[in-house]
Motif scaffolding. Structure first.
Motif, PDB file in Angstrom:
ATOM      1  N   UNK A 174       0.802  -1.120  -0.115  1.00 17.15           N
ATOM      2  CA  UNK A 174       0.266   0.086  -0.154  1.00 17.15           C
ATOM      3  C   UNK A 174       0.450   1.259  -0.211  1.00 17.15           C
ATOM      4  N   UNK A 175       2.054   1.227  -0.870  1.00 16.89           N
ATOM      5  CA  UNK A 175       2.852   2.049  -0.432  1.00 16.89           C
ATOM      6  C   UNK A 175       2.699   3.227  -1.496  1.00 16.89           C
ATOM      7  N   UNK A 176       2.051   3.329  -2.352  1.00 15.82           N
ATOM      8  CA  UNK A 176       0.874   5.079  -2.890  1.00 15.82           C
ATOM      9  C   UNK A 176       0.054   5.545  -1.743  1.00 15.82           C
ATOM     10  N   UNK A 177      -0.484   4.470  -1.472  1.00 13.88           N
ATOM     11  CA  UNK A 177      -2.357   4.979  -0.569  1.00 13.88           C
ATOM     12  C   UNK A 177      -1.558   5.394   0.363  1.00 13.88           C
ATOM     13  N   UNK A 178      -0.392   4.876   1.879  1.00 15.28           N
ATOM     14  CA  UNK A 178       0.421   4.977   2.307  1.00 15.28           C
ATOM     15  C   UNK A 178       0.795   6.722   2.363  1.00 15.28           C
ATOM     16  N   UNK A 179       1.694   6.593   1.236  1.00 15.22           N
ATOM     17  CA  UNK A 179       2.302   8.319   0.487  1.00 15.22           C
ATOM     18  C   UNK A 179       1.420   9.259   0.968  1.00 15.22           C
ATOM     19  N   UNK A 180       0.131   9.356   0.374  1.00 14.07           N
ATOM     20  CA  UNK A 180      -0.778  10.227  -0.156  1.00 14.07           C
ATOM     21  C   UNK A 180      -1.358  10.557   1.464  1.00 14.07           C
ATOM     22  N   UNK A 181      -0.793   9.536   2.682  1.00 15.41           N
ATOM     23  CA  UNK A 181      -1.990   9.504   3.693  1.00 15.41           C
ATOM     24  C   UNK A 181      -0.559  10.136   4.345  1.00 15.41           C
ATOM     25  N   UNK A 316       3.802  12.976  -5.087  1.00 20.91           N
ATOM     26  CA  UNK A 316       4.917  13.145  -6.900  1.00 20.91           C
ATOM     27  C   UNK A 316       6.335  12.876  -6.364  1.00 20.91           C
ATOM     28  N   UNK A 317       6.626  13.697  -5.809  1.00 23.51           N
ATOM     29  CA  UNK A 317       7.949  14.295  -5.867  1.00 23.51           C
ATOM     30  C   UNK A 317       8.552  12.785  -5.154  1.00 23.51           C
ATOM     31  N   UNK A 318       7.946  12.335  -3.904  1.00 18.80           N
ATOM     32  CA  UNK A 318       8.404  11.645  -3.427  1.00 18.80           C
ATOM     33  C   UNK A 318       8.191   9.631  -4.272  1.00 18.80           C
ATOM     34  N   UNK A 319       7.471   9.973  -5.447  1.00 17.46           N
ATOM     35  CA  UNK A 319       6.634   8.704  -5.373  1.00 17.46           C
ATOM     36  C   UNK A 319       7.860   8.510  -6.935  1.00 17.46           C
ATOM     37  N   UNK A 320       8.395   9.257  -7.462  1.00 18.16           N
ATOM     38  CA  UNK A 320       9.134  10.111  -8.171  1.00 18.16           C
ATOM     39  C   UNK A 320      10.493   9.298  -7.571  1.00 18.16           C
ATOM     40  N   UNK A 321      11.554   9.398  -6.372  1.00 16.98           N
ATOM     41  CA  UNK A 321      12.518   9.453  -5.612  1.00 16.98           C
ATOM     42  C   UNK A 321      12.124   7.300  -6.201  1.00 16.98           C
ATOM     43  N   UNK A 322      10.801   6.838  -5.228  1.00 15.78           N
ATOM     44  CA  UNK A 322      11.028   5.960  -5.140  1.00 15.78           C
ATOM     45  C   UNK A 322      11.039   5.282  -6.540  1.00 15.78           C
ATOM     46  N   UNK A 323      10.383   5.146  -7.178  1.00 10.16           N
ATOM     47  CA  UNK A 323      10.456   5.308  -9.251  1.00 10.16           C
ATOM     48  C   UNK A 323      12.117   4.799  -9.248  1.00 10.16           C
ATOM     49  N   UNK A 324      12.525   5.829  -8.705  1.00 12.45           N
ATOM     50  CA  UNK A 324      14.058   5.662  -9.468  1.00 12.45           C
ATOM     51  C   UNK A 324      15.034   5.230  -8.852  1.00 12.45           C
ATOM     52  N   UNK A 457       7.558  22.323   0.732  1.00 13.21           N
ATOM     53  CA  UNK A 457       8.060  20.932   0.127  1.00 13.21           C
ATOM     54  C   UNK A 457       9.372  20.204  -0.109  1.00 13.21           C
ATOM     55  N   UNK A 458      10.312  21.400   0.231  1.00 16.54           N
ATOM     56  CA  UNK A 458      11.552  20.907   0.019  1.00 16.54           C
ATOM     57  C   UNK A 458      12.198  20.312   1.353  1.00 16.54           C
ATOM     58  N   UNK A 459      12.113  20.408   2.605  1.00 18.86           N
ATOM     59  CA  UNK A 459      12.158  20.216   3.648  1.00 18.86           C
ATOM     60  C   UNK A 459      11.729  18.740   3.862  1.00 18.86           C
ATOM     61  N   UNK A 460       9.682  18.835   3.228  1.00 18.10           N
ATOM     62  CA  UNK A 460       8.916  17.199   4.007  1.00 18.10           C
ATOM     63  C   UNK A 460       9.786  16.420   2.690  1.00 18.10           C
ATOM     64  N   UNK A 461      10.758  16.415   1.771  1.00 19.06           N
ATOM     65  CA  UNK A 461      10.626  16.137   1.154  1.00 19.06           C
ATOM     66  C   UNK A 461      12.582  15.402   1.386  1.00 19.06           C
ATOM     67  N   UNK A 462      13.219  16.155   1.861  1.00 17.68           N
ATOM     68  CA  UNK A 462      14.355  15.510   2.444  1.00 17.68           C
ATOM     69  C   UNK A 462      14.391  14.312   3.577  1.00 17.68           C
ATOM     70  N   UNK A 463      13.300  14.698   4.361  1.00 15.13           N
ATOM     71  CA  UNK A 463      13.303  13.993   5.778  1.00 15.13           C
ATOM     72  C   UNK A 463      12.703  12.637   5.074  1.00 15.13           C
ATOM     73  N   UNK A 464      11.776  12.745   3.480  1.00 20.95           N
ATOM     74  CA  UNK A 464      11.179  11.122   3.906  1.00 20.95           C
ATOM     75  C   UNK A 464      12.560  10.421   2.668  1.00 20.95           C
ATOM     76  N   UNK A 465      13.376  10.772   1.956  1.00 19.68           N
ATOM     77  CA  UNK A 465      14.277  10.353   1.516  1.00 19.68           C
ATOM     78  C   UNK A 465      15.314   9.862   1.934  1.00 19.68           C
ATOM     79  N   UNK A 466      15.661  10.962   3.616  1.00 23.29           N
ATOM     80  CA  UNK A 466      16.472  10.360   3.706  1.00 23.29           C
ATOM     81  C   UNK A 466      16.168   9.076   4.951  1.00 23.29           C
TER      82      UNK A 466
END
Length: 526
Positions: A174-181, A316-324, A457-466
């Motif tokens: 459920x990673x897509x749903x959980x990302x939205x959550x 969208x950005x975090x899903x893109x990171x996962x695809x990468x 947006x930038x801060x949220x993406x960084x902590x999620x990716x790390x």
């Protein structure tokens, strides 16, 4: 019946006559100005009489067509539809010179009738014309979302990211749903002090409905009614029953998102049961002596678009990171080594670690570049005649900035189709190379239209990716026959946001230590 038919024919003939006169007048006026100034309109596809380049612009992935024209016509391409001048900017240099350095006359928006009038986006900051309301909303958002103010929410972002990872442990499919959550939990708590439901939260669901409904509407400014505003007097159903139904549903969702969470928060503030938030801060700072709220409509709009924009763009950005990471496992392994060498398995990353991890910064920069959330930025509207490199840009021109082309320019980014974070590192691999174009200069808009929520947006993406890199291995799934399931890297694109099509991914915890750290961190934050 015959009379009705004749009346319809007469109206059609009259409309065609007025259209021809309008186009003739517009073309003559432009030609006169060009001749008087000794300038020329930018070259572009020849087009047809009356309709101009109407059939040259596709309904989908316009940025790819625009990019292909660069080889023939250069960085600046001139088009016309029903006499309306359209200018495509296909290079970062042209975009910077015009939309940034001359932003005083390039910061208006076209009417965007399809979105603003029919689909209910008339109150949204990105769609507003250049004027007092736009400045008011930007002022409100900048006060709460600047780089300094956003620091108070780093702990919340970290908490929600770790909760997201714990949920991935339980149900990785459920990673897509959980990302939205996660995105909804972050932004709703920040904006309204609202804690989302454990499952099927109504506000999170509304954003998902909005995203699904918006995709078939195409890129902003590309609908016939946007190119020829006289069509706005026609009912939407003339463009198809399905289209009319979609814009009606979108408008209903937009109306609800504007007022419902606002009034719910105000009710909680009245009883003292609210959680401090962007909205409560703005309301209290604008409360007047009689109890009313000054600039109430602007506050409603500023908080609502913060919620909508962050809920769609960060997903969208975090899903893109996962695809990468799935598609470039060698990049994932290198990034994980960087995290492991720094954290030593002793803890999970904190936002305060950011400056010490330049390679993770490079991964984020490449995420912004590789599959941009906004491959074709919302069109700007030129407020007065302007000259550029021997061209005359007529007042009223639509200006499209092709972000996708900038991100795929081989002079700035060799092998642009590949995900290569190292392109942003210095020769020693120890820091970000300042001589490489930072994708943030393009990804978040330009000039006076730059996104006020970019720091969040930038801060949220960084902590999620790390955190994901520290705790999970992300890989392509395998079917029952042992064949690798390749993700579809073609994106779906709505009027403002591009996002991946639904995809599967295998999330496997990297170690028992990672699992223990996640569980421990969420218990501490409970």
């Amino acid at each position: 019946m015959l009379a009705d038919s004749l009346n319809a024919q007469n109206l059609a003939i009259i409309a065609a006559g007025f259209l021809t006169l309008y186009i003739t007048y517009t073309r003559t006026r432009h030609a006169t100005r060009l001749k008087a100034n000794g300038l020329r309109f930018p070259a572009g596809p020849k087009g047809y009489p009356i309709i101009g380049n109407l059939f040259d612009i596709p309904q989908e992935h316009q940025w790819l067509t625009f990019a292909s024209w660069k080889r023939t016509y250069g960085d600046v391409v001139g088009l016309s539809i029903f006499g309306k001048p359209i200018i495509v900017l296909n290079s970062r240099h042209a975009i910077k010179e015009l939309l940034v350095k001359r932003s005083a006359i390039y910061s208006d928006r076209p009417k965007l009738i399809m979105l603003r009038q029919w689909a209910g986006w008339d109150w949204c900051l990105p769609m507003l014309g250049y004027g007092e309301e736009m400045h008011q909303q930007r002022k409100l958002m900048n006060a709460c979302l600047n780089a300094t103010s956003i620091r108070q929410y780093h702990a919340l972002m970290t908490k929600e990211t770790r909760d997201f990872c714990v949920r991935l442990l339980k149900d990785p499919k459920k990673h897509l749903e959980l990302n939205r959550r996660m995105a909804g939990a972050n932004i709703l708590k920040m904006t309204y002090g609202y804690s989302i439901a454990e499952e099927n939260d109504s506000y999170v669901d509304k954003i998902e409905q909005l995203s699904v409904k918006m995709t078939p509407l195409g890129a902003a400014g590309s609908h016939p009614v946007d190119l020829f505003p006289a069509l706005a007097n026609l009912p939407p159903f003339l463009f198809g029953k399905q289209f009319a139904a979609i814009v009606t549903e979108v408008k209903q969702i937009m109306d609800e998102l504007l007022v419902v969470p606002y009034h719910e928060t105000l009710s909680q503030m009245a009883t003292g049961s609210h959680i401090p938030s962007l909205l409560s801060e703005l309301v209290e700072s604008h409360r007047q002596g009689d109890g009313s709220v000054k600039n109430e409509r602007a506050i409603q709009a500023a908080t609502a678009i913060t919620y909508i924009g962050s809920s769609t763009n960060t997903v969208s950005s975090l899903d893109t990171f996962i695809l990468a990471m799935m598609s470039y496992p060698e990049v994932q392994k290198k990034a994980q080594r960087v995290m492991d060498d720094y954290l030593r398995g002793a803890r999970l990353p904190e936002y305060s670690d950011r400056d010490s991890l330049p390679y993770i910064e490079a991964v984020i920069l490449e995420t912004f570049r590789w599959k941009p959330v906004a491959p074709l930025a919302l069109p700007h509207f030129l407020m007065q005649d302007d000259e550029y490199n021997g061209y005359l840009f007529p007042a009223g021109s639509l200006i499209f900035s092709n972000s996708w082309q900038c991100f795929n320019d081989e002079e700035d980014y060799p092998e642009p189709s590949k995900f290569i974070p190292d392109r942003f590192m210095n020769t020693e691999g120890t820091a970000i190379n300042p001589d490489v174009l930072n994708p943030r200069e393009i990804a978040f808009g330009f000039g006076r239209r730059i996104c006020p929520g970019r720091h969040m947006a930038d801060a949220s993406l960084w902590i999620s990716i790390a955190t994901l890199l520290t705790t999970f291995n992300m890989s392509k799934p395998v079917d029952e026959n042992g064949h690798v399931i390749e993700p579809d890297l073609e994106y779906e694109c709505g009027p403002a946001v591009s996002h991946p099509k639904p995809f599967k991914c295998d999330f496997v915890p990297r170690s028992q230590v990672a699992i223990d750290l996640l569980h421990a961190s969420t218990k501490e934050g409970a």
